[in-house]
Design a protein around this motif. Sequence first.
Motif, short mmCIF file in Angstrom:
data_model
loop_
_atom_site.label_atom_id
_atom_site.label_comp_id
_atom_site.label_asym_id
_atom_site.label_seq_id
_atom_site.Cartn_x
_atom_site.Cartn_y
_atom_site.Cartn_z
N VAL A 199 -0.78 3.40 -8.77
CA VAL A 199 -0.75 2.00 -8.40
C VAL A 199 0.50 1.28 -8.92
CG1 VAL A 199 -2.09 1.24 -10.41
CG2 VAL A 199 -2.15 -0.12 -8.31
N ASN A 200 1.06 1.73 -10.04
CA ASN A 200 2.21 1.05 -10.64
C ASN A 200 3.50 1.83 -10.49
OD1 ASN A 200 1.55 3.14 -12.33
ND2 ASN A 200 1.75 1.96 -14.23
N ASP A 201 3.58 2.75 -9.53
CA ASP A 201 4.73 3.64 -9.40
C ASP A 201 5.86 2.95 -8.62
OD1 ASP A 201 6.53 5.71 -9.17
OD2 ASP A 201 5.01 7.23 -8.74
N THR A 202 6.61 2.11 -9.33
CA THR A 202 7.73 1.40 -8.71
C THR A 202 8.80 2.36 -8.22
OG1 THR A 202 7.33 -0.58 -10.04
CG2 THR A 202 9.54 -0.31 -9.12
N ASP A 203 9.03 3.45 -8.96
CA ASP A 203 10.05 4.42 -8.54
C ASP A 203 9.70 5.02 -7.19
OD1 ASP A 203 11.48 3.98 -10.86
OD2 ASP A 203 10.70 5.75 -11.90
N ALA A 204 8.41 5.31 -6.97
CA ALA A 204 8.01 5.87 -5.67
C ALA A 204 8.21 4.88 -4.55
CB ALA A 204 6.54 6.31 -5.73
N ALA A 205 7.87 3.61 -4.79
CA ALA A 205 8.07 2.58 -3.77
C ALA A 205 9.55 2.41 -3.45
CB ALA A 205 7.47 1.26 -4.24
N THR A 206 10.37 2.38 -4.48
CA THR A 206 11.82 2.21 -4.29
C THR A 206 12.42 3.39 -3.56
OG1 THR A 206 11.89 0.92 -6.34
CG2 THR A 206 13.99 1.74 -5.48
N ALA A 207 12.01 4.60 -3.95
CA ALA A 207 12.55 5.80 -3.31
C ALA A 207 12.19 5.86 -1.83
CB ALA A 207 12.03 7.05 -4.03
N TYR A 208 10.97 5.43 -1.49
CA TYR A 208 10.59 5.43 -0.08
C TYR A 208 11.44 4.44 0.72
CZ TYR A 208 8.15 4.85 4.26
OH TYR A 208 7.88 4.77 5.60
N THR A 209 11.53 3.21 0.24
CA THR A 209 12.26 2.17 0.96
C THR A 209 13.72 2.55 1.15
OG1 THR A 209 10.76 0.50 0.06
CG2 THR A 209 12.85 -0.28 0.94
N ALA A 210 14.30 3.24 0.17
CA ALA A 210 15.71 3.62 0.24
C ALA A 210 16.00 4.60 1.37
CB ALA A 210 16.15 4.21 -1.09
N GLN A 211 14.97 5.24 1.93
CA GLN A 211 15.19 6.23 2.99
C GLN A 211 15.25 5.61 4.38
OE1 GLN A 211 13.00 10.19 2.22
NE2 GLN A 211 11.78 8.69 1.09
N LEU A 212 14.94 4.33 4.51
CA LEU A 212 14.90 3.71 5.83
C LEU A 212 16.31 3.50 6.36
CD1 LEU A 212 12.11 1.01 5.28
CD2 LEU A 212 11.84 3.40 5.97
N ARG A 213 16.61 4.12 7.50
CA ARG A 213 17.91 3.98 8.17
C ARG A 213 17.67 3.90 9.68
NH1 ARG A 213 19.11 3.37 3.67
NH2 ARG A 213 20.78 4.31 2.42
N SER A 214 18.36 3.03 10.35
CA SER A 214 18.23 2.93 11.81
C SER A 214 18.71 4.21 12.48
CB SER A 214 19.04 1.75 12.34
OG SER A 214 18.40 0.53 12.09
N MET B 4 0.82 -1.21 0.00
CA MET B 4 0.00 0.00 0.00
C MET B 4 0.85 1.26 0.00
SD MET B 4 -3.40 -0.74 0.54
CE MET B 4 -4.48 -1.87 1.42
N PHE B 5 0.38 2.26 -0.75
CA PHE B 5 0.80 3.64 -0.55
C PHE B 5 -0.21 4.30 0.40
CE2 PHE B 5 2.58 3.12 -4.97
CZ PHE B 5 3.92 3.28 -4.61
N PHE B 6 0.29 5.18 1.26
CA PHE B 6 -0.57 5.89 2.22
C PHE B 6 -0.11 7.34 2.29
CE2 PHE B 6 -1.12 7.61 6.51
CZ PHE B 6 -2.50 7.50 6.66
N ALA B 7 -1.06 8.27 2.28
CA ALA B 7 -0.74 9.69 2.37
C ALA B 7 -1.87 10.44 3.05
CB ALA B 7 -0.48 10.28 0.98
N VAL B 8 -1.55 11.63 3.57
CA VAL B 8 -2.53 12.51 4.20
C VAL B 8 -2.53 13.82 3.42
CG1 VAL B 8 -3.24 13.65 6.33
CG2 VAL B 8 -2.01 11.47 6.45
N ALA B 9 -3.67 14.19 2.89
CA ALA B 9 -3.76 15.41 2.10
C ALA B 9 -3.34 16.62 2.93
CB ALA B 9 -5.20 15.60 1.61
N GLY B 10 -2.60 17.53 2.30
CA GLY B 10 -2.24 18.78 2.94
C GLY B 10 -1.17 18.68 4.00
N HIS B 11 -0.59 17.52 4.21
CA HIS B 11 0.37 17.32 5.29
C HIS B 11 1.55 16.45 4.84
CE1 HIS B 11 -3.48 18.21 7.22
NE2 HIS B 11 -2.82 18.62 8.28
N ARG B 12 2.74 16.85 5.22
CA ARG B 12 3.88 15.95 5.16
C ARG B 12 3.98 15.26 6.52
NH1 ARG B 12 7.74 16.16 1.28
NH2 ARG B 12 9.50 15.78 2.69
N ILE B 13 4.49 14.06 6.52
CA ILE B 13 4.65 13.32 7.76
C ILE B 13 6.13 12.99 7.96
CG2 ILE B 13 2.32 12.37 7.82
CD1 ILE B 13 3.37 9.83 6.56
N THR B 14 6.51 12.76 9.20
CA THR B 14 7.89 12.42 9.53
C THR B 14 7.93 10.99 10.04
OG1 THR B 14 8.41 14.71 10.09
CG2 THR B 14 9.90 13.02 10.92
#
Length: 575
Positions: free
Chosen positions: A333-348, A236-246
């Motif tokens: 629904v088919n935005d592989t680049d968006a999915a990849t870009a999100y996952t690449a930001q995960l750092r402990s 799933m992609f999830f977003a909130v209109a009008g807001h960035r989340i951290t």
Amino acid sequence: MPALLWLLFGAVMTAGVGVGPAQASSANHYDFFIKEMEATRLCHEKTILAVNGQFPGPTIYARKGDAVVVNVFNHGRKNITLHWHGVKQPRNPWHDGPAYITQCPIQPGSNFTYRVIFSEEEGTLWWHAHSDFDRATVHGAIVVYPKHGSAYPYTKPPHKEIPIILGEWWNAGVQQLLEETQRTGGDVNISDANTINGEPGDLMFPCSKKGTFRTLVEHGKTYLLRVINAGLTNEMFFAVAGHRITVVGTDGSYLEPFSTDYIMISPGQTMDALLVATEGVDSSRFYMAARTFASNTNIPVDNTTATAILEYANAPPSTSAAPPEYPNALPAVNDTDAATAYTAQLRSLVTKDHHVDVPAHVDERMLVTISVNLLPCGGTNKTCSGPTGNRFAASMNNVSFVNPAIDILDAYYYSIGGVYDPDFPNKPPIFFNFTDPGLLNQSLFTERGTEVKVLEYGTVVEVVFQDTAILGGESHPMHLHGFSFYVVGQGFGNFDSNKDLATYNLVNPPYQNTVFVPQAGWVAIRFRATNPGVWFMHCHIERHTVWGMDTVFIVKDGKAPDAKMMRPPPDMPRC
């Protein structure tokens, strides 16, 4: 990112459908009554299994290091088990929950008491049924707070928590779906709608409007979104209109915070995100929206968008009556680049209070191909509904896992022969261009077996999950019970140790229990086998697990008393 001030806040839940506290008879003791109830979604009423009459089910609260007791009463008409997803259960596989792996199911009219032992986890986890397709409606959140005297890593303590449980709804019964795919060998019908906290939202049908999940926020205050993907099938992609989340955490572990317009979350994963309620100019009502990410759109996909509503309290009448603003940042629904870009930001997150301990030396390396395959239909003059008249299957290293008649943990502990084979391979039987789209007519068929991997206590294991293009390929969320692991590397194409090892992150990789393996790509994980017991590893897309994309790690006892598996409780269910 500036240094963070860790502040503790109390547990405050937003009112909503099916997300209240569990019925508790005492501190850290919950009673779960599993029984049928009627539920209406998409103008369609059907009977579902639920816990304590709630869908989604009740939330479990704990602190780091707690032990929680959950007494489960099966008042339904079928066998069932529960699993505490992301809880490592140190030395305690008896209460982990997967049917025929660590226990026999709880039969109708029976009960079983789980002891859920929390160790290093902090943040959001979840619990769910681990039998058949029952987790479609039998699931709920687990909230793990820091120990007393410790604190959370947020610059500003959240005013409230908002649970966001993403899922799916079928108008048909999920047991019927399972039995149909087992009978015909075909695929499982796609869901009729995605859901947020059990509701499709008001974009689907007028009758869905009344049940749409709503939450009130106040201007300037900070809210913690505890996002869980409980779905059987859909990333799933999830977003909130009008807001960035951290985003600040995943899978019960902290992340180096990063701001984003959306998240991508696979079945089994959790994400913790902070939202600051900054009121929009023209609106005071905003959609929270979730839609499927499909890495392979050549197969049927549920392309519905689930919605919930975030609404500012005390908004002027002129804005409070307006339609909610829609999140334009929600990827396609088919935005592989968006999915990849999100996952690449995960750092402990790495601070003086939170350490990363990535194993530098590896004792055992495994390359595990993950594939959707075929099996012969079986029987004389019989045709199945899968491709070329055969039966859908799935495999790891070309082994399609078969559940035994008794659970593997019993067989291991009591030395019962003939239940499993301890020879799951460290590599695929044949090497080829795994990600070549021309594989459609090659390597289609797999072999069935109950093969497990046995590890000596303390072994450092590296597993490289390699997706294959067999039958088209797709992304897979791979989940390991009993452990979290460091995701040290990922990429597209075929894994090549000669060049890909140099790209590993051994400094601050994310620490997860469920990892997104991209279509036509690979992911490398590392963990120390210091939790003795029997632990399931499987794809968290449920039909893939049913088809055989799973295996088991057996970790032997160590020498020290605290390195040995606990003894079985006397009330274990019998097969």
